[in-house]
Write a protein that holds these residues in place. Structure first.
Motif, PDB file in Angstrom:
ATOM      1  N   UNK A 132     -26.942 -28.949  14.500  1.00 27.66           N
ATOM      2  CA  UNK A 132     -26.184 -27.942  15.243  1.00 27.66           C
ATOM      3  C   UNK A 132     -26.747 -26.561  14.942  1.00 27.66           C
ATOM      4  N   UNK A 133     -27.034 -25.812  16.009  1.00 25.33           N
ATOM      5  CA  UNK A 133     -27.607 -24.490  15.777  1.00 25.33           C
ATOM      6  C   UNK A 133     -26.510 -23.515  15.369  1.00 25.33           C
ATOM      7  N   UNK A 134     -26.889 -22.559  14.539  1.00 19.83           N
ATOM      8  CA  UNK A 134     -25.935 -21.573  14.042  1.00 19.83           C
ATOM      9  C   UNK A 134     -26.590 -20.680  13.014  1.00 19.83           C
ATOM     10  N   UNK A 135     -25.813 -20.182  12.065  1.00 19.24           N
ATOM     11  CA  UNK A 135     -26.298 -19.247  11.053  1.00 19.24           C
ATOM     12  C   UNK A 135     -27.562 -19.765  10.354  1.00 19.24           C
ATOM     13  N   UNK A 136     -27.500 -21.024   9.876  1.00 19.39           N
ATOM     14  CA  UNK A 136     -28.613 -21.564   9.088  1.00 19.39           C
ATOM     15  C   UNK A 136     -29.878 -21.682   9.930  1.00 19.39           C
ATOM     16  N   UNK A 137     -29.738 -22.133  11.180  1.00 20.97           N
ATOM     17  CA  UNK A 137     -30.942 -22.302  11.997  1.00 20.97           C
ATOM     18  C   UNK A 137     -31.553 -20.942  12.355  1.00 20.97           C
ATOM     19  N   UNK A 138     -30.705 -19.913  12.559  1.00 23.72           N
ATOM     20  CA  UNK A 138     -31.262 -18.577  12.797  1.00 23.72           C
ATOM     21  C   UNK A 138     -32.070 -18.151  11.578  1.00 23.72           C
ATOM     22  N   UNK A 139     -31.479 -18.384  10.392  1.00 18.16           N
ATOM     23  CA  UNK A 139     -32.137 -18.005   9.141  1.00 18.16           C
ATOM     24  C   UNK A 139     -33.492 -18.711   9.024  1.00 18.16           C
ATOM     25  N   UNK A 140     -33.522 -20.004   9.288  1.00 14.04           N
ATOM     26  CA  UNK A 140     -34.765 -20.782   9.220  1.00 14.04           C
ATOM     27  C   UNK A 140     -35.814 -20.167  10.148  1.00 14.04           C
ATOM     28  N   UNK A 141     -35.398 -19.854  11.374  1.00 10.21           N
ATOM     29  CA  UNK A 141     -36.334 -19.302  12.358  1.00 10.21           C
ATOM     30  C   UNK A 141     -36.851 -17.946  11.903  1.00 10.21           C
ATOM     31  N   UNK A 142     -35.962 -17.086  11.405  1.00  4.18           N
ATOM     32  CA  UNK A 142     -36.383 -15.747  11.016  1.00  4.18           C
ATOM     33  C   UNK A 142     -37.353 -15.788   9.842  1.00  4.18           C
ATOM     34  N   UNK A 143     -37.075 -16.658   8.861  1.00  3.47           N
ATOM     35  CA  UNK A 143     -38.003 -16.785   7.727  1.00  3.47           C
ATOM     36  C   UNK A 143     -39.373 -17.203   8.253  1.00  3.47           C
ATOM     37  N   UNK A 144     -39.372 -18.136   9.220  1.00  5.33           N
ATOM     38  CA  UNK A 144     -40.631 -18.647   9.765  1.00  5.33           C
ATOM     39  C   UNK A 144     -41.469 -17.512  10.378  1.00  5.33           C
ATOM     40  N   UNK A 145     -40.851 -16.682  11.262  1.00  7.03           N
ATOM     41  CA  UNK A 145     -41.727 -15.710  11.928  1.00  7.03           C
ATOM     42  C   UNK A 145     -41.976 -14.448  11.115  1.00  7.03           C
ATOM     43  N   UNK A 146     -41.169 -14.218  10.043  1.00 11.06           N
ATOM     44  CA  UNK A 146     -41.431 -13.053   9.181  1.00 11.06           C
ATOM     45  C   UNK A 146     -42.545 -13.331   8.167  1.00 11.06           C
ATOM     46  N   UNK A 147     -42.690 -14.627   7.827  1.00  9.99           N
ATOM     47  CA  UNK A 147     -43.571 -15.016   6.727  1.00  9.99           C
ATOM     48  C   UNK A 147     -44.996 -14.459   6.868  1.00  9.99           C
ATOM     49  N   UNK A 148     -45.608 -14.671   8.036  1.00 12.41           N
ATOM     50  CA  UNK A 148     -46.999 -14.259   8.214  1.00 12.41           C
ATOM     51  C   UNK A 148     -47.168 -12.744   8.059  1.00 12.41           C
ATOM     52  N   UNK A 149     -46.168 -11.990   8.551  1.00 10.75           N
ATOM     53  CA  UNK A 149     -46.281 -10.535   8.466  1.00 10.75           C
ATOM     54  C   UNK A 149     -46.223 -10.066   7.013  1.00 10.75           C
ATOM     55  N   UNK A 150     -45.370 -10.735   6.200  1.00 11.98           N
ATOM     56  CA  UNK A 150     -45.318 -10.412   4.772  1.00 11.98           C
ATOM     57  C   UNK A 150     -46.678 -10.716   4.135  1.00 11.98           C
ATOM     58  N   UNK A 151     -47.254 -11.872   4.479  1.00 12.85           N
ATOM     59  CA  UNK A 151     -48.543 -12.252   3.904  1.00 12.85           C
ATOM     60  C   UNK A 151     -49.577 -11.168   4.188  1.00 12.85           C
ATOM     61  N   UNK A 152     -49.638 -10.688   5.436  1.00 11.08           N
ATOM     62  CA  UNK A 152     -50.644  -9.680   5.804  1.00 11.08           C
ATOM     63  C   UNK A 152     -50.451  -8.416   4.975  1.00 11.08           C
ATOM     64  N   UNK A 153     -49.187  -7.956   4.870  1.00 11.01           N
ATOM     65  CA  UNK A 153     -48.922  -6.701   4.155  1.00 11.01           C
ATOM     66  C   UNK A 153     -49.269  -6.824   2.676  1.00 11.01           C
ATOM     67  N   UNK A 154     -48.860  -7.932   2.040  1.00 14.10           N
ATOM     68  CA  UNK A 154     -49.088  -8.078   0.602  1.00 14.10           C
ATOM     69  C   UNK A 154     -50.557  -8.350   0.314  1.00 14.10           C
ATOM     70  N   UNK A 213     -31.856 -20.349  18.973  1.00 11.52           N
ATOM     71  CA  UNK A 213     -31.470 -21.049  17.753  1.00 11.52           C
ATOM     72  C   UNK A 213     -30.089 -20.639  17.253  1.00 11.52           C
ATOM     73  N   UNK A 214     -29.322 -19.879  18.054  1.00 12.24           N
ATOM     74  CA  UNK A 214     -28.118 -19.264  17.491  1.00 12.24           C
ATOM     75  C   UNK A 214     -26.847 -20.081  17.688  1.00 12.24           C
ATOM     76  N   UNK A 215     -26.796 -20.975  18.649  1.00 14.35           N
ATOM     77  CA  UNK A 215     -25.546 -21.686  18.891  1.00 14.35           C
ATOM     78  C   UNK A 215     -24.437 -20.714  19.218  1.00 14.35           C
ATOM     79  N   UNK A 216     -23.345 -20.769  18.433  1.00 11.75           N
ATOM     80  CA  UNK A 216     -22.235 -19.851  18.688  1.00 11.75           C
ATOM     81  C   UNK A 216     -22.258 -18.625  17.791  1.00 11.75           C
ATOM     82  N   UNK A 217     -23.250 -18.536  16.895  1.00  9.54           N
ATOM     83  CA  UNK A 217     -23.323 -17.388  16.004  1.00  9.54           C
ATOM     84  C   UNK A 217     -23.832 -16.177  16.783  1.00  9.54           C
ATOM     85  N   UNK A 218     -23.152 -15.033  16.621  1.00 13.23           N
ATOM     86  CA  UNK A 218     -23.520 -13.846  17.393  1.00 13.23           C
ATOM     87  C   UNK A 218     -24.099 -12.786  16.469  1.00 13.23           C
ATOM     88  N   UNK A 219     -25.402 -12.529  16.594  1.00  7.06           N
ATOM     89  CA  UNK A 219     -26.026 -11.414  15.879  1.00  7.06           C
ATOM     90  C   UNK A 219     -25.877 -10.166  16.749  1.00  7.06           C
TER      91      UNK A 219
END
Lengths: 266, 310
Positions: A132-154, A213-219
């Motif tokens: 079920x999509x919701x808070x956790x799945x949003x978190x998973x997705x955000x970690x995924x697409x932020x990761x590469x940008x952190x790698x480049x900066x560091x 990926x948000x389901x009923x969670x509203x950002x």
């Protein structure tokens, strides 16, 4: 004649200022319309001045909850993405290992893929796994697409660090843990900080991948998107403008402090 | 934002020469550092792509479930029905990329060479708009481009809308809900992605090269054409990629500033996935978009030059 010559010399600067105007115009409009007293559900035409929205920024159901959800997700995904990304950046910058090309490609692809493709594919995965999509799945997705940008900066910072400093610490009988905590980490801190800030900004503002990926969670972006269909309260503009002012203040204070430090050193 | 540049160089040319000597002990260390992050990317980036590929070839429905039947017809049907959206996607994205280059290059040039002590301030102003959610800023364009608004009035008085109407970009003296509005919105949204890599590239040019060109009797124009511009090409390439790729997948601008006649590929994918709930078609469309972008980007990089360009 003098005017023509002056124009000639400064035409690039004038054009640049025009371009900056184009880039800041929407922010000015957003700020202006946060003081609007809209006639009807949509806040697109000027009707009259009021401070209502600023006095009651949470006056619309769900808006402040959505900001809180966005904050939570941004903080958590920044923490995880920064930790995972920093580790990868150290490995890339400091060690030799197999399959470097493949690993670089895996890091490069998420940055070069349109968000809608990543969002749809992640949504398909969750659907197939019956998650079920919701808070956790949003978190998973955000970690995924932020990761590469952190790698480049560091990684940029790690490559610029002088390994001799760590060797010197070792020569002075520092244990590997001490070397890492007292020398390596402080040296890499600016890169890690930049990566974390980038991750926070990317996560807080993300709409496209979140939409899948948000389901009923509203950002907050999801709230704005929904509001664009139902009616846009000026409170959206208040929160947008407040974020803008706070962030600009933080950047400016940082700049002033940096220039002061530079002066002290000189 | 030279992100694309740095990582791209790593993938194509193996430019990581600064790696320190391998340590004899603890050879597992790099793998331990890499494992958690890469595992995350494999599970939540690579595997979803495979799952999506498989879903695009499945048939069935929500209640009964889906079976993998290698139903390639989904692709042909999707292309047959939605090719106008794909054409629009790439057309609008290309137009927005060109406009970003035209607006962004002088801006980056001004910051790099003319801003002097104000450079930091200019850069802050380029990045600052990012701090307001892009959705809120895109909504502001609805106000700016509104019918009977100042902008549209001026454009009408200058007969600019007649020109764009002739080109098929606007209709009936209005800008909102036309392709022009979508292209302007895309240009606005992705302009910083053009300016920052360009600036990073221009800023690195040694000013002595300009002096040398002047000493050799090159006019400012020749200096720009023969020295500055060629040296800024890597920035142009990464800037155009960072603009074109996200612009071609965008659907917010087309939805809010455009009309049903300006739908782009992203709009169709979103509608199929979230509203129609036709997952195989959504997966096929998303796969087609990805494939076309990869093909175009590869061809562009080949054409743009050698490995040190990206």
């Amino acid at each position: 004649m003098a005017v023509v010559n002056w124009l000639r010399r400064n035409v690039i600067v004038l054009f640049g200022l025009l371009a900056l105007g184009y880039m800041t115009l929407p922010n000015i409009v957003v700020l202006m319309f946060s003081f609007n007293d809209p006639n009807g559900r949509f806040n697109y035409t000027w009707n009259g001045f009021t401070l209502d929205a600023w006095e009651q920024p949470c006056g619309v159901a769900g808006i402040c909850d959505s900001v809180a959800v966005s904050m939570k997700i941004a903080v958590l995904s920044t923490l995880v993405a920064t930790a995972l990304g920093t580790a990868i950046a150290f490995a890339l910058g400091r060690y030799r290992f197999r399959a470097r090309g493949a690993i670089n490609t895996l890091l490069f692809l998420p940055m070069s893929m349109p968000e809608v493709v990543m969002g749809a594919s992640l949504g398909t995965l969750f659907l197939n796994m019956r998650i079920n999509t919701g808070f956790v799945t949003i978190l998973i997705a955000h970690i995924m697409f932020c990761l590469s940008f952190v790698v480049v900066a560091v990684k940029a910072r790690v490559l610029g660090m002088d390994p001799k400093l760590e060797e010197a610490a070792q020569d002075l009988y520092a244990s590997p843990t001490q070397v890492f905590l007292r020398v390596t980490l402080p040296l890499a801190a600016p890169g890690i900080g930049a990566g974390a800030m980038l991750a926070f900004a990317l996560s807080f503002d993300d709409f496209v991948i979140t939409n899948f990926t948000s389901g009923n969670t509203v950002t907050f972006p999801m709230f704005v998107y929904g509001a664009a269909q139902r009616g846009t309260p000026p409170q959206i503009n208040v929160i947008g403008s407040a974020m803008f002012v706070i962030a600009v203040l933080i950047v400016m204070i940082g700049q002033i402090r940096a220039s002061r430090r530079a002066k002290q050193r000189a | 934002m030279s992100a694309l540049g740095t990582l791209g160089a790593g993938t194509t040319g193996g430019a990581d020469t600064k790696v320190t000597e391998p340590k004899r002990r603890g050879r597992w260390v790099p793998y331990a550092l890499l494992a958690p992050g890469l595992l995350w990317l494999v599970v939540f980036f690579a595997i979803p792509m495979v799952v999506q590929g498989s879903t695009s070839l499945q048939t069935g429905n929500l209640t009964k479930g889906y079976d993998l039947t290698w139903h390639w017809a989904t692709y042909w049907d999707a292309l047959d029905q939605y090719y106008p959206q794909f054409l629009r996607s790439f057309g609008y994205a290309a137009a927005a990329t060109v406009m970003c280059l035209v607006i962004g290059y002088p801006l980056a040039y001004a910051i790099a060479f003319k801003a002097g002590k104000w450079r930091g301030m200019w850069l802050v102003l380029v990045i600052a708009p990012f701090f307001t959610s892009f959705l809120v800023r895109t909504l502001a364009w609805k106000t700016i481009l509104a019918d009977n608004g100042i902008v549209v009035d001026v454009l009408n008085k200058l007969h600019f809308t007649n020109v764009t109407a002739f080109l098929g970009l606007t209709q009936d003296d209005r800008v909102l809900a036309t392709p022009l509005a979508v292209i302007c919105g895309l240009t606005y949204n992705f302009l910083p992605f053009m300016v920052l890599p360009l600036y990073a590239c221009l800023e690195r040019i040694d000013p002595r090269l300009h002096e040398a060109a002047g000493d050799l009797y090159a006019s400012p124009r020749t200096t720009f054409a023969k020295v500055t511009f060629p040296l800024s090409l890597p920035g142009v390439v990464s800037g155009t990629l960072l603009t074109f790729i996200p612009a071609s997948g965008d659907y917010v601008n087309a939805q809010w500033l455009g009309s049903p006649d300006t739908g782009m590929a992203g709009n169709v994918i979103q509608t199929q996935f979230l509203r129609v709930l036709d997952y195989p078609t959504a997966a096929a469309l998303s796969f087609i978009l990805m494939l076309l972008i990869v093909l175009m980007v590869t061809a562009y990089i080949r054409k743009a030059g050698t490995e040190d360009l990206v």
